[in-house]
Design a protein around this motif. Structure first.
Motif, mmCIF file in Angstrom:
data_model
loop_
_atom_site.group_PDB
_atom_site.id
_atom_site.type_symbol
_atom_site.label_atom_id
_atom_site.label_comp_id
_atom_site.label_asym_id
_atom_site.label_seq_id
_atom_site.Cartn_x
_atom_site.Cartn_y
_atom_site.Cartn_z
ATOM 1 N N ILE A 326 14.727 24.812 39.204
ATOM 2 C CA ILE A 326 15.705 26.084 39.689
ATOM 3 C C ILE A 326 14.804 27.018 38.696
ATOM 4 O O ILE A 326 15.386 27.143 37.392
ATOM 5 C CB ILE A 326 17.178 26.293 39.505
ATOM 6 C CG1 ILE A 326 17.510 25.511 40.544
ATOM 7 C CG2 ILE A 326 17.201 27.849 39.819
ATOM 8 C CD1 ILE A 326 19.234 25.487 40.671
ATOM 9 N N VAL A 328 14.049 30.493 35.724
ATOM 10 C CA VAL A 328 14.946 31.285 35.120
ATOM 11 C C VAL A 328 14.566 31.942 34.373
ATOM 12 O O VAL A 328 13.701 31.263 33.604
ATOM 13 C CB VAL A 328 16.516 30.461 34.571
ATOM 14 C CG1 VAL A 328 17.230 31.993 34.850
ATOM 15 C CG2 VAL A 328 17.630 29.966 35.692
ATOM 16 N N MET A 343 23.248 28.430 31.008
ATOM 17 C CA MET A 343 22.042 27.312 32.209
ATOM 18 C C MET A 343 22.803 26.136 33.104
ATOM 19 O O MET A 343 22.857 26.091 33.829
ATOM 20 C CB MET A 343 20.674 27.645 32.210
ATOM 21 C CG MET A 343 20.420 28.858 32.171
ATOM 22 S SD MET A 343 18.590 28.689 31.811
ATOM 23 C CE MET A 343 18.463 30.747 30.830
ATOM 24 N N LYS A 390 19.661 26.011 44.764
ATOM 25 C CA LYS A 390 19.614 26.823 44.107
ATOM 26 C C LYS A 390 20.528 27.817 43.812
ATOM 27 O O LYS A 390 20.432 29.173 43.225
ATOM 28 C CB LYS A 390 18.173 26.827 44.456
ATOM 29 C CG LYS A 390 17.335 25.311 43.968
ATOM 30 C CD LYS A 390 15.247 26.101 44.432
ATOM 31 C CE LYS A 390 14.821 25.369 44.359
ATOM 32 N NZ LYS A 390 13.441 26.060 44.961
ATOM 33 N N SER A 391 20.618 28.290 45.302
ATOM 34 C CA SER A 391 21.770 30.286 45.507
ATOM 35 C C SER A 391 22.629 29.531 44.639
ATOM 36 O O SER A 391 23.304 30.534 44.058
ATOM 37 C CB SER A 391 21.660 29.665 47.106
ATOM 38 O OG SER A 391 21.903 31.268 47.104
ATOM 39 N N LEU A 394 22.540 30.216 40.902
ATOM 40 C CA LEU A 394 21.746 31.530 40.480
ATOM 41 C C LEU A 394 23.033 32.001 40.901
ATOM 42 O O LEU A 394 23.151 32.977 39.849
ATOM 43 C CB LEU A 394 20.871 31.589 41.279
ATOM 44 C CG LEU A 394 19.529 30.881 41.363
ATOM 45 C CD1 LEU A 394 18.569 31.181 42.017
ATOM 46 C CD2 LEU A 394 18.510 30.972 39.227
ATOM 47 N N ASN A 395 24.026 32.024 41.642
ATOM 48 C CA ASN A 395 25.007 32.829 41.639
ATOM 49 C C ASN A 395 25.609 32.388 40.524
ATOM 50 O O ASN A 395 26.671 33.551 40.226
ATOM 51 C CB ASN A 395 25.699 32.522 42.855
ATOM 52 C CG ASN A 395 24.979 33.491 44.365
ATOM 53 O OD1 ASN A 395 24.892 34.695 44.420
ATOM 54 N ND2 ASN A 395 25.136 32.786 45.294
ATOM 55 N N TRP A 398 24.324 34.089 37.526
ATOM 56 C CA TRP A 398 24.343 35.756 37.741
ATOM 57 C C TRP A 398 25.880 35.787 36.649
ATOM 58 O O TRP A 398 25.686 37.345 35.836
ATOM 59 C CB TRP A 398 24.485 36.147 39.267
ATOM 60 C CG TRP A 398 24.448 37.377 38.903
ATOM 61 C CD1 TRP A 398 25.455 38.018 38.920
ATOM 62 C CD2 TRP A 398 23.306 38.746 38.949
ATOM 63 N NE1 TRP A 398 25.376 39.829 39.467
ATOM 64 C CE2 TRP A 398 24.147 39.947 39.511
ATOM 65 C CE3 TRP A 398 22.304 38.559 38.425
ATOM 66 C CZ2 TRP A 398 23.829 40.799 39.023
ATOM 67 C CZ3 TRP A 398 21.641 39.729 37.866
ATOM 68 C CH2 TRP A 398 22.527 40.863 38.645
#
Length: 426
Positions: A326, A328, A343, A390-391, A394-395, A398
């Protein structure tokens, strides 16, 4: 009444005596008893067999399991009627009654069995009609006459003669062998499926080899029953070999490739593979192709030969664990250590990410717009998808970046407007 009797006698029709009518009444009573016994067997033995079939083999819609009551009812009645019919030298009138009852029971039994094996309705009822006609004709003593009549209607091709009797015999043999193959494949397949000595791939291979063996055995049984001389096919063997070599080359190649795939276990049902643009999990390995279901619900049928000759990525060949990368990017002026900790936290808190092997965060490059990182996370269920992992990570990241004030850089462009020399700035 005497006039009618004299007319029937003149026509050669025997008038049954009182003793013959009494015997026919006894035969009718016995036939009704046999039918009642069949009804009782269907209610009792049928229930027990249905439960046993459901527990051991399972129930298919409109299959044998759902018709066991009818099979027990008609089968029991047919067996009892057959025993009663041969147990005593009955008068022709009584034989006719037994023949009608027995023919009806056997016909309904044939329909129940053949329809339970998912044979077409027309073939089931055709076999039932043939069985009823044969039994009722035998009861009347006219079966030999029917066979002789059918054998007379035909034609000769060279030294071979084809008649209606031959066509009927071939049709009956094919239907019966087809039904037997379906039933044996179902029973053998279920026995292999529940065998504890095989893994899933070995079970699938054993089922396919058993199915091929049953078909070959049925072929030779049919040849023997029909009395076909295999030397008659000697003239066609060369042409048949050429047909296999040219027309069926791909089909035979895919069949052999499928067997090899199952034997070396390089691809198994449930594996997650990538072949060209197709990514998904293997649903089944068929005789011709492998069924691969993608995350979009599409089912790709990939020929077995392609899997033998092309490069294939098998994500679960020896280990089902798959590492997900992933990327970043964070700004240069942020707290780099804090960003890396966030992370790692986002990866650890994701439910599908494994604790062992544990996730990791790598700094990969100093980019033009920010510091490049890569989150490495492991999952054990790649068939459930990779993009959703991955989604999720990353959510979570964020939200953590928003709370801690970590900025995600993006390209910025500054445009400077200059007036030409000697000109005026507008």
């Amino acid at each position: 009444m005497n006039g009618i009797g004299q007319w029937l006698a003149a026509q050669g029709i025997a008038i049954p005596s009182n003793a013959d009518l009494a015997e026919a009444g006894i035969a009718l009573a016995l036939a009704l008893i046999a039918l009642a016994a069949g009804w009782w067997a269907g209610r009792t033995l049928g229930d027990w067999l249905t439960r046993l079939w459901t527990e051991r083999i399972g129930v298919q819609e409109d299959g044998v399991g759902t018709r066991l009551h009818a099979i027990c009812r008609h089968g029991t009645a047919a067996i009892l009627l057959a025993i009663m019919a041969v147990a005593w030298p009955w008068h022709p009138l009584a034989k006719l009654g037994f023949g009608f009852a027995l023919g009806s029971a056997v016909a309904m039994l044939a329909v129940a069995v053949l329809r339970g094996l998912h044979l077409p309705r027309w073939s089931a009822w055709t076999m039932a009609g043939i069985a009823f006609t044969a039994i009722i004709s035998r009861a009347l003593g006219g079966l030999a006459a029917i066979r002789t009549t059918l054998d007379r209607v035909g034609l000769e091709v060279g030294s071979t003669r084809f008649s209606l009797l031959t066509v009927l015999t071939v049709l009956i043999t094919i239907v019966l062998l087809f039904a037997a193959v379906r039933l044996i494949n179902r029973l053998v397949g279920h026995a292999i499926l529940h065998s504890k000595g095989f893994d899933p791939t070995q079970r699938l291979l054993a089922q396919k080899l058993a199915a091929i063996a049953v078909v070959i055995l049925a072929f030779f049984v049919g040849i023997d029953v029909l009395g076909i001389d295999l030397t008659a096919f000697a003239l066609f063997s060369g042409a048949f070999g050429l047909a296999i070599g040219f027309g069926l080359q791909k089909t035979i190649g895919n069949l052999i490739a499928g067997i090899i795939l199952l034997m070396d276990r390089s691809i198994k049902p449930g594996d997650v593979i990538v072949v060209g643009d197709s990514f998904g999990w293997v649903n089944r390995i068929g005789v011709r192709a492998v069924s691969v279901i993608t995350r979009d619900g599409k089912e790709h049928l990939i020929p077995n030969e392609n899997l033998m000759t092309q490069e294939v990525e098998n994500w679960s060949y020896t280990d089902r664990n798959v590492r997900v990368r992933i990327p970043v990017r964070v700004a240069y002026d942020c707290d780099l250590k804090l960003a890396q900790e966030l992370m790692m936290r986002a990866a650890v808190e994701s439910p599908r990410v494994l604790d062992n092997p544990k996730p990791n965060v790598w700094l990969t490059a100093f980019g033009d717009n920010g510091v490049e990182h890569e989150i490495l996370a492991w999952i054990s269920d790649p068939e459930s998808g990779v993009g959703n992992v991955k989604s999720d990570v990353l959510n979570r990241l964020w939200l953590l970046f928003k709370v801690e004030g970590i900025e995600i850089p993006f390209p910025q462009r500054v445009v400077t407007m200059k007036a030409p020399e000697g000109g005026k700035r507008r």
